[in-house]
Design a protein around this motif. Structure first.
Motif, PDB file in Angstrom:
ATOM      1  N   THR A 129      29.044  35.463  -7.017  1.00 34.79           N
ATOM      2  CA  THR A 129      28.943  34.391  -5.881  1.00 34.79           C
ATOM      3  C   THR A 129      29.124  33.154  -6.391  1.00 34.79           C
ATOM      4  N   LYS A 130      30.019  32.391  -5.640  1.00 36.98           N
ATOM      5  CA  LYS A 130      30.528  31.047  -6.078  1.00 36.98           C
ATOM      6  C   LYS A 130      29.360  30.206  -5.833  1.00 36.98           C
ATOM      7  N   PRO A 131      29.249  29.123  -6.629  1.00 41.32           N
ATOM      8  CA  PRO A 131      28.474  27.982  -6.142  1.00 41.32           C
ATOM      9  C   PRO A 131      29.101  27.166  -5.262  1.00 41.32           C
ATOM     10  N   THR A 132      28.292  26.179  -4.716  1.00 42.80           N
ATOM     11  CA  THR A 132      28.810  25.187  -4.050  1.00 42.80           C
ATOM     12  C   THR A 132      29.549  24.284  -4.724  1.00 42.80           C
ATOM     13  N   ARG A 133      30.541  23.996  -4.378  1.00 39.50           N
ATOM     14  CA  ARG A 133      31.696  22.784  -5.105  1.00 39.50           C
ATOM     15  C   ARG A 133      31.039  21.502  -4.634  1.00 39.50           C
ATOM     16  N   THR A 134      30.580  20.877  -5.445  1.00 40.74           N
ATOM     17  CA  THR A 134      30.017  19.462  -5.261  1.00 40.74           C
ATOM     18  C   THR A 134      30.610  18.531  -6.315  1.00 40.74           C
ATOM     19  N   GLY A 135      30.866  17.253  -6.241  1.00 42.12           N
ATOM     20  CA  GLY A 135      31.681  16.466  -7.159  1.00 42.12           C
ATOM     21  C   GLY A 135      32.829  16.746  -7.653  1.00 42.12           C
ATOM     22  N   ALA A 136      33.281  15.938  -8.683  1.00 45.06           N
ATOM     23  CA  ALA A 136      34.604  16.393  -9.277  1.00 45.06           C
ATOM     24  C   ALA A 136      34.420  17.186 -10.498  1.00 45.06           C
ATOM     25  N   GLU A 137      33.498  17.834 -10.509  1.00 42.58           N
ATOM     26  CA  GLU A 137      33.342  18.706 -11.805  1.00 42.58           C
ATOM     27  C   GLU A 137      34.455  19.722 -11.993  1.00 42.58           C
ATOM     28  N   PRO A 138      35.053  19.619 -13.087  1.00 43.79           N
ATOM     29  CA  PRO A 138      36.162  20.744 -12.959  1.00 43.79           C
ATOM     30  C   PRO A 138      35.841  22.002 -13.204  1.00 43.79           C
ATOM     31  N   PRO A 139      36.890  22.784 -12.483  1.00 41.47           N
ATOM     32  CA  PRO A 139      36.583  23.958 -12.082  1.00 41.47           C
ATOM     33  C   PRO A 139      36.091  25.181 -13.155  1.00 41.47           C
ATOM     34  N   TYR A 140      36.667  24.983 -14.317  1.00 43.06           N
ATOM     35  CA  TYR A 140      36.171  25.942 -15.330  1.00 43.06           C
ATOM     36  C   TYR A 140      34.527  25.745 -15.583  1.00 43.06           C
ATOM     37  N   LEU A 141      34.099  24.574 -15.650  1.00 47.67           N
ATOM     38  CA  LEU A 141      32.770  24.228 -15.725  1.00 47.67           C
ATOM     39  C   LEU A 141      31.898  24.697 -14.629  1.00 47.67           C
ATOM     40  N   ARG A 142      32.272  24.738 -13.336  1.00 47.18           N
ATOM     41  CA  ARG A 142      31.702  25.476 -12.150  1.00 47.18           C
ATOM     42  C   ARG A 142      31.541  26.859 -12.409  1.00 47.18           C
ATOM     43  N   ILE A 143      32.776  27.624 -12.967  1.00 49.24           N
ATOM     44  CA  ILE A 143      32.752  29.016 -13.036  1.00 49.24           C
ATOM     45  C   ILE A 143      31.648  29.236 -14.350  1.00 49.24           C
ATOM     46  N   ALA A 144      31.870  28.536 -15.368  1.00 49.68           N
ATOM     47  CA  ALA A 144      30.918  28.635 -16.348  1.00 49.68           C
ATOM     48  C   ALA A 144      29.415  28.574 -16.090  1.00 49.68           C
ATOM     49  N   ALA A 145      29.261  27.601 -15.187  1.00 49.24           N
ATOM     50  CA  ALA A 145      27.677  27.389 -14.955  1.00 49.24           C
ATOM     51  C   ALA A 145      27.127  28.487 -13.898  1.00 49.24           C
ATOM     52  N   ASP A 146      28.233  29.105 -13.123  1.00 47.71           N
ATOM     53  CA  ASP A 146      27.564  30.366 -12.394  1.00 47.71           C
ATOM     54  C   ASP A 146      27.429  31.383 -13.323  1.00 47.71           C
ATOM     55  N   ILE A 147      28.373  31.853 -14.263  1.00 50.66           N
ATOM     56  CA  ILE A 147      27.973  33.096 -14.919  1.00 50.66           C
ATOM     57  C   ILE A 147      26.690  32.489 -15.915  1.00 50.66           C
ATOM     58  N   ARG A 148      26.602  31.288 -16.438  1.00 49.19           N
ATOM     59  CA  ARG A 148      25.518  31.027 -17.260  1.00 49.19           C
ATOM     60  C   ARG A 148      24.295  31.287 -16.430  1.00 49.19           C
TER      61      ARG A 148
END
Length: 332
Positions: A2-21
């Motif tokens: 499940t992909k989180p909502t893309r907000t701000g300018a956070e790098p893609p790899y950090l968004r992916i890491a945050a979801d798995i975390r």
């Protein structure tokens, strides 16, 4: 995933890491569970492999996940608390060395876990926290990197300075050492054919061990080298299936046992067809099916080869020169 909502300018790899975390800390993924591979992350998030690699590396540095040979990346046994601090930045680019690049490529998160298809210069650079061009200052490309990886992998094991007595114990030690290296690094068997061998010092050292075990037994140079190649082909021929099974499991999503279960009816039809009576008799005699063990086949084949070669190796006395040293073959 499940992909989180893309907000701000956070790098893609950090968004992916945050979801798995989140999935790990919320208990959706338990210790020992396999997390998405770099290829799965790249496909589901529609990002480059280098980005996927960087996301998993972030989690690994946090201690949330770990790499296991042939299993890939899994949730670590003890998950750190949410308050655990993030790791410091990766070492500066000026600390990058050829050895670090090679060892990172071999690392069980990449080649040893997912095979050479998962290997890329961008992915390695992402793992090391450097710009891709920084890696190219040390190695010209993927092909050259693979040669360096093979040399390093084959060089992980050495032979005793005081070798065991007799040609057979020495050949057994040489073959088993090569088998253990191929088991540790299954991608090694995919690199070359017998007709186009790898000419790297790490592998030649193993050839030197086998050739020296056979030298002095009266074998012609061609005959001696044929035996050496035959023994190596036994190791490589079986080791190829280590990587092929891993690739088949990744592609089909089925383990070896699950695949056999799915083919149970087809096997039963063959047994009952009466077209292959010996096959039916042998297969039908298994109480709990047939379990193929590559280690067992390796030992069985090694014994058969050495038993068959014994008369050839021992059938003639060594040809010694007048000073008592083994004679050397004449060069054309």
């Amino acid at each position: 995933m499940t992909k989180p909502t893309r907000t701000g300018a956070e790098p893609p790899y950090l968004r992916i890491a945050a979801d798995i975390r989140r999935r790990i800390t919320d208990g959706e993924l338990s210790p020992g569970d396999r997390v998405p591979s770099t290829r799965q992350v790249a496909r589901e998030w529609k990002v480059a492999l280098a980005t996927a690699t960087k996301a998993l590396t972030t989690l690994r540095l946090e201690g949330l996940v770990e790499a296991r040979p042939r299993a890939g990346t899994v949730v670590a046994p003890k998950v750190p608390s949410r308050s655990r601090r993030r790791p410091s930045a990766a070492p500066a680019e000026q600390e990058l060395t050829l050895d670090r690049i090679v060892r990172t490529a071999i690392d069980i998160d990449i080649a040893d876990a997912e095979g050479l298809t998962a290997l890329s210069m961008r992915g390695i650079a992402a793992r090391l926290g450097v710009a891709p061009m920084s890696a190219y200052r040390h190695v010209t490309g993927k092909d050259d990197l693979i040669l360096l990886m093979a040399d390093a992998a084959f060089g992980e094991e050495s032979f005793p300075s005081d070798p065991p007595g007799g040609w057979r114990p020495r050949l057994e030690l040489g073959a088993r050492t090569l088998w253990s290296l191929h088991r540790r690094h299954p991608w090694l068997a995919q690199l070359s054919s017998l007709t186009r061998p790898l000419l790297v010092p790490g592998l030649i050292a193993h050839g030197e061990w086998s050739l020296s075990a056979l030298d002095g037994h009266g074998l012609a140079p061609t005959e001696l080298f044929d035996i050496h190649v035959l023994l190596f082909s036994h190791v490589q021929g079986l080791a190829i299936h280590l990587e092929r099974e891993a690739q088949a499991a990744a592609t089909s999503g089925q383990s070896e046992e699950q695949w056999m279960v799915s083919r149970a009816q087809a096997m039963q039809d063959l047994v009952e067809s009466r077209r292959f009576p010996t096959f039916a008799k042998v297969v039908g005699s298994f109480d709990n099916g047939y379990d193929l063990h590559l280690d067992t086949l390796f030992e069985l084949g090694l014994k058969a080869l050495l038993d068959g070669l014994a008369p050839v190796i021992e059938g003639r006395p060594p040809h010694n020169s007048r000073d008592g040293s083994p004679s050397r073959a004449r060069l054309p």
